[in-house]
Design a protein around this motif. Sequence first.
Motif, PDB file in Angstrom:
ATOM      1  N   THR A   1       9.968   1.997  39.332  1.00  0.00           N
ATOM      2  CA  THR A   1      10.485   3.114  38.525  1.00  0.00           C
ATOM      3  C   THR A   1      10.372   2.819  37.032  1.00  0.00           C
ATOM      4  O   THR A   1       9.999   3.699  36.240  1.00  0.00           O
ATOM      5  N   MET A   2      10.695   1.582  36.648  1.00  0.00           N
ATOM      6  CA  MET A   2      10.588   1.168  35.242  1.00  0.00           C
ATOM      7  C   MET A   2       9.149   1.285  34.738  1.00  0.00           C
ATOM      8  O   MET A   2       8.896   1.785  33.633  1.00  0.00           O
ATOM      9  N   ILE A   3       8.198   0.834  35.555  1.00  0.00           N
ATOM     10  CA  ILE A   3       6.782   0.882  35.174  1.00  0.00           C
ATOM     11  C   ILE A   3       6.343   2.327  34.963  1.00  0.00           C
ATOM     12  O   ILE A   3       5.695   2.663  33.961  1.00  0.00           O
ATOM     13  N   GLU A   4       6.696   3.207  35.915  1.00  0.00           N
ATOM     14  CA  GLU A   4       6.285   4.614  35.827  1.00  0.00           C
ATOM     15  C   GLU A   4       6.865   5.298  34.588  1.00  0.00           C
ATOM     16  O   GLU A   4       6.153   6.013  33.866  1.00  0.00           O
ATOM     17  N   ASP A   5       8.148   5.082  34.325  1.00  0.00           N
ATOM     18  CA  ASP A   5       8.797   5.688  33.147  1.00  0.00           C
ATOM     19  C   ASP A   5       8.150   5.207  31.849  1.00  0.00           C
ATOM     20  O   ASP A   5       7.874   6.006  30.945  1.00  0.00           O
ATOM     21  N   ASP A   6       7.924   3.895  31.767  1.00  0.00           N
ATOM     22  CA  ASP A   6       7.322   3.322  30.555  1.00  0.00           C
ATOM     23  C   ASP A   6       5.904   3.832  30.327  1.00  0.00           C
ATOM     24  O   ASP A   6       5.519   4.148  29.195  1.00  0.00           O
ATOM     25  N   LEU A   7       5.126   3.921  31.405  1.00  0.00           N
ATOM     26  CA  LEU A   7       3.746   4.393  31.284  1.00  0.00           C
ATOM     27  C   LEU A   7       3.682   5.856  30.831  1.00  0.00           C
ATOM     28  O   LEU A   7       2.865   6.220  29.982  1.00  0.00           O
ATOM     29  N   ASN A   8       4.551   6.690  31.383  1.00  0.00           N
ATOM     30  CA  ASN A   8       4.569   8.108  30.990  1.00  0.00           C
ATOM     31  C   ASN A   8       4.962   8.283  29.522  1.00  0.00           C
ATOM     32  O   ASN A   8       4.364   9.083  28.801  1.00  0.00           O
ATOM     33  N   LYS A   9       5.954   7.524  29.072  1.00  0.00           N
ATOM     34  CA  LYS A   9       6.390   7.606  27.664  1.00  0.00           C
ATOM     35  C   LYS A   9       5.290   7.134  26.718  1.00  0.00           C
ATOM     36  O   LYS A   9       5.003   7.772  25.702  1.00  0.00           O
ATOM     37  N   SER A  10       4.678   5.991  27.054  1.00  0.00           N
ATOM     38  CA  SER A  10       3.638   5.437  26.174  1.00  0.00           C
ATOM     39  C   SER A  10       2.395   6.314  26.164  1.00  0.00           C
ATOM     40  O   SER A  10       1.694   6.411  25.146  1.00  0.00           O
ATOM     41  N   LEU A  11       2.104   6.987  27.290  1.00  0.00           N
ATOM     42  CA  LEU A  11       0.948   7.891  27.340  1.00  0.00           C
ATOM     43  C   LEU A  11       1.151   9.090  26.406  1.00  0.00           C
ATOM     44  O   LEU A  11       0.221   9.514  25.706  1.00  0.00           O
ATOM     45  N   LYS A  12       2.356   9.628  26.372  1.00  0.00           N
ATOM     46  CA  LYS A  12       2.676  10.737  25.459  1.00  0.00           C
ATOM     47  C   LYS A  12       2.496  10.308  24.002  1.00  0.00           C
ATOM     48  O   LYS A  12       1.953  11.055  23.184  1.00  0.00           O
ATOM     49  N   GLU A  13       2.951   9.090  23.693  1.00  0.00           N
ATOM     50  CA  GLU A  13       2.803   8.571  22.323  1.00  0.00           C
ATOM     51  C   GLU A  13       1.332   8.388  21.961  1.00  0.00           C
ATOM     52  O   GLU A  13       0.913   8.706  20.850  1.00  0.00           O
ATOM     53  N   ALA A  14       0.566   7.867  22.899  1.00  0.00           N
ATOM     54  CA  ALA A  14      -0.863   7.612  22.652  1.00  0.00           C
ATOM     55  C   ALA A  14      -1.632   8.924  22.455  1.00  0.00           C
ATOM     56  O   ALA A  14      -2.538   9.001  21.617  1.00  0.00           O
ATOM     57  N   LYS A  15      -1.276   9.973  23.211  1.00  0.00           N
ATOM     58  CA  LYS A  15      -1.944  11.271  23.063  1.00  0.00           C
ATOM     59  C   LYS A  15      -1.581  11.935  21.741  1.00  0.00           C
ATOM     60  O   LYS A  15      -2.396  12.637  21.143  1.00  0.00           O
ATOM     61  N   ALA A  16      -0.351  11.707  21.281  1.00  0.00           N
ATOM     62  CA  ALA A  16       0.111  12.328  20.040  1.00  0.00           C
ATOM     63  C   ALA A  16      -0.519  11.688  18.804  1.00  0.00           C
ATOM     64  O   ALA A  16      -0.720  12.344  17.788  1.00  0.00           O
ATOM     65  N   ASN A  17      -0.824  10.379  18.898  1.00  0.00           N
ATOM     66  CA  ASN A  17      -1.350   9.661  17.735  1.00  0.00           C
ATOM     67  C   ASN A  17      -2.485   8.737  18.169  1.00  0.00           C
ATOM     68  O   ASN A  17      -2.254   7.725  18.821  1.00  0.00           O
ATOM     69  N   SER A  18      -3.702   9.094  17.810  1.00  0.00           N
ATOM     70  CA  SER A  18      -4.880   8.329  18.255  1.00  0.00           C
ATOM     71  C   SER A  18      -4.998   6.964  17.576  1.00  0.00           C
ATOM     72  O   SER A  18      -5.727   6.089  18.045  1.00  0.00           O
ATOM     73  N   THR A  19      -4.282   6.761  16.465  1.00  0.00           N
ATOM     74  CA  THR A  19      -4.341   5.460  15.769  1.00  0.00           C
ATOM     75  C   THR A  19      -3.157   4.569  16.127  1.00  0.00           C
ATOM     76  O   THR A  19      -3.007   3.485  15.575  1.00  0.00           O
ATOM     77  N   ASP A  20      -2.332   5.048  17.048  1.00  0.00           N
ATOM     78  CA  ASP A  20      -1.127   4.300  17.430  1.00  0.00           C
ATOM     79  C   ASP A  20      -1.515   3.006  18.158  1.00  0.00           C
ATOM     80  O   ASP A  20      -2.491   3.000  18.931  1.00  0.00           O
ATOM     81  N   PRO A  21      -0.758   1.900  17.935  1.00  0.00           N
ATOM     82  CA  PRO A  21      -1.070   0.655  18.667  1.00  0.00           C
ATOM     83  C   PRO A  21      -0.923   0.792  20.179  1.00  0.00           C
ATOM     84  O   PRO A  21      -1.502   0.016  20.940  1.00  0.00           O
ATOM     85  N   VAL A  22      -0.165   1.799  20.617  1.00  0.00           N
ATOM     86  CA  VAL A  22      -0.009   2.043  22.056  1.00  0.00           C
ATOM     87  C   VAL A  22      -1.357   2.375  22.682  1.00  0.00           C
ATOM     88  O   VAL A  22      -1.662   1.951  23.802  1.00  0.00           O
ATOM     89  N   LEU A  23      -2.180   3.151  21.949  1.00  0.00           N
ATOM     90  CA  LEU A  23      -3.496   3.528  22.471  1.00  0.00           C
ATOM     91  C   LEU A  23      -4.387   2.308  22.675  1.00  0.00           C
ATOM     92  O   LEU A  23      -5.103   2.204  23.673  1.00  0.00           O
ATOM     93  N   SER A  24      -4.340   1.359  21.746  1.00  0.00           N
ATOM     94  CA  SER A  24      -5.153   0.142  21.885  1.00  0.00           C
ATOM     95  C   SER A  24      -4.701  -0.676  23.093  1.00  0.00           C
ATOM     96  O   SER A  24      -5.520  -1.307  23.766  1.00  0.00           O
ATOM     97  N   GLU A  25      -3.396  -0.650  23.383  1.00  0.00           N
ATOM     98  CA  GLU A  25      -2.896  -1.356  24.570  1.00  0.00           C
ATOM     99  C   GLU A  25      -3.296  -0.619  25.841  1.00  0.00           C
ATOM    100  O   GLU A  25      -3.577  -1.244  26.866  1.00  0.00           O
ATOM    101  N   TRP A  26      -3.341   0.712  25.769  1.00  0.00           N
ATOM    102  CA  TRP A  26      -3.844   1.481  26.908  1.00  0.00           C
ATOM    103  C   TRP A  26      -5.312   1.141  27.170  1.00  0.00           C
ATOM    104  O   TRP A  26      -5.719   0.971  28.318  1.00  0.00           O
ATOM    105  N   ASP A  27      -6.082   1.047  26.103  1.00  0.00           N
ATOM    106  CA  ASP A  27      -7.500   0.669  26.239  1.00  0.00           C
ATOM    107  C   ASP A  27      -7.634  -0.702  26.892  1.00  0.00           C
ATOM    108  O   ASP A  27      -8.487  -0.911  27.763  1.00  0.00           O
ATOM    109  N   LEU A  28      -6.785  -1.634  26.470  1.00  0.00           N
ATOM    110  CA  LEU A  28      -6.802  -2.997  27.013  1.00  0.00           C
ATOM    111  C   LEU A  28      -6.496  -2.990  28.508  1.00  0.00           C
ATOM    112  O   LEU A  28      -7.204  -3.619  29.304  1.00  0.00           O
ATOM    113  N   VAL A  29      -5.446  -2.247  28.902  1.00  0.00           N
ATOM    114  CA  VAL A  29      -5.045  -2.178  30.312  1.00  0.00           C
ATOM    115  C   VAL A  29      -6.108  -1.473  31.145  1.00  0.00           C
ATOM    116  O   VAL A  29      -6.464  -1.928  32.241  1.00  0.00           O
TER     117      VAL A  29
END
Length: 229
Positions: free
Chosen positions: A112-140
Motif C-alpha cells: 500500500t505504501m509503495i502504491e501511494d508513493d508511486l501515484n503521488k510522485s507520478l502526479k508531481e513528475a507529470k506537473a513538472n518535467s524538470t522535477d527531480p522526481v522525473l529523473s528518478e522515474w527514468d532511473l526506475v
Amino acid sequence: MAQRCLKFLKYTMCVANFLCFCCGMAVLGLGVYMMVNFRMAALLPTLVIINIDKMLLICGIVITCVSFLGFLGALKENRCLLLMYFLLLFLLMLVELTAACLLLVFEGQVATMIEDDLNKSLKEAKANSTDPVLSEWDLVQNNFDCCGVNNVTDWEDNVPKSCCLSKCSSPEPPYKEMGCLVKLKTLFEDNFLTTGISVIVLCIIEVLGMCFAMTLFCHISRSGLGYKL
C-alpha cells in the motif's frame, strides 16, 4: 587432551570470525553500492525512512567490528575480549530478531505504501518535467524495465523516453507493458523472504559463535592460560 580442544576451538573461532569479517565487508560494500545507484528518495518517500542502504552500512560496520573482536580474543586467548564478544553477539541477535518481527508485522502495509508513493510522485513528475522526481522515474523505469504505476497510460500525454522499448522517434513507438508497481512489489516481497532466511542463518551462526566463545572462555579459565580479566 584439554590443550588440543583449546587449540581446536581457538583456531575454529579465528577462521569463523575471519569469514564473518569478509561477510561484513561485503554487506558494507553492498550498502555503499545501493547508496550510489538506488536513489529513490523522491519516488518512495515513505519507504526511504527505513534507509535500507544506511542500515546495510551500519550492519556491515557492526559485523566487521564484532568479528574482529572475536578473532582477536580467540587468537590472544583474552577472556575480556571473549566475554565482550559474547555479549555483543547476544545484543546483535536480539536486534536482528526484533527487526525481523517488525518486518513481518508491516509486510502487508508495504504494498500500500509503495502504491501511494508511486501515484503521488507520478502526479508531481507529470506537473513538472524538470522535477527531480522525473529523473528518478527514468532511473526506475530503465532499471526495472517498466513504465508508469500500472502501465504507460498513467503518463497520459507526457510519456517519458524511458518508457520506450527502443527509439521514441517514431509516431507510435512501442512502450514497456508492465507497470513499476508490480515490479517493485515483487522486489520487496523477494527481499522479505531473503531477509527472513538471512536472519535465521545469522542467528544460528551467532548462537554457535556464542557457544564457541563461552566454551573457549571456560577452557582458558580452568587452564589458567591467556590474559586475565
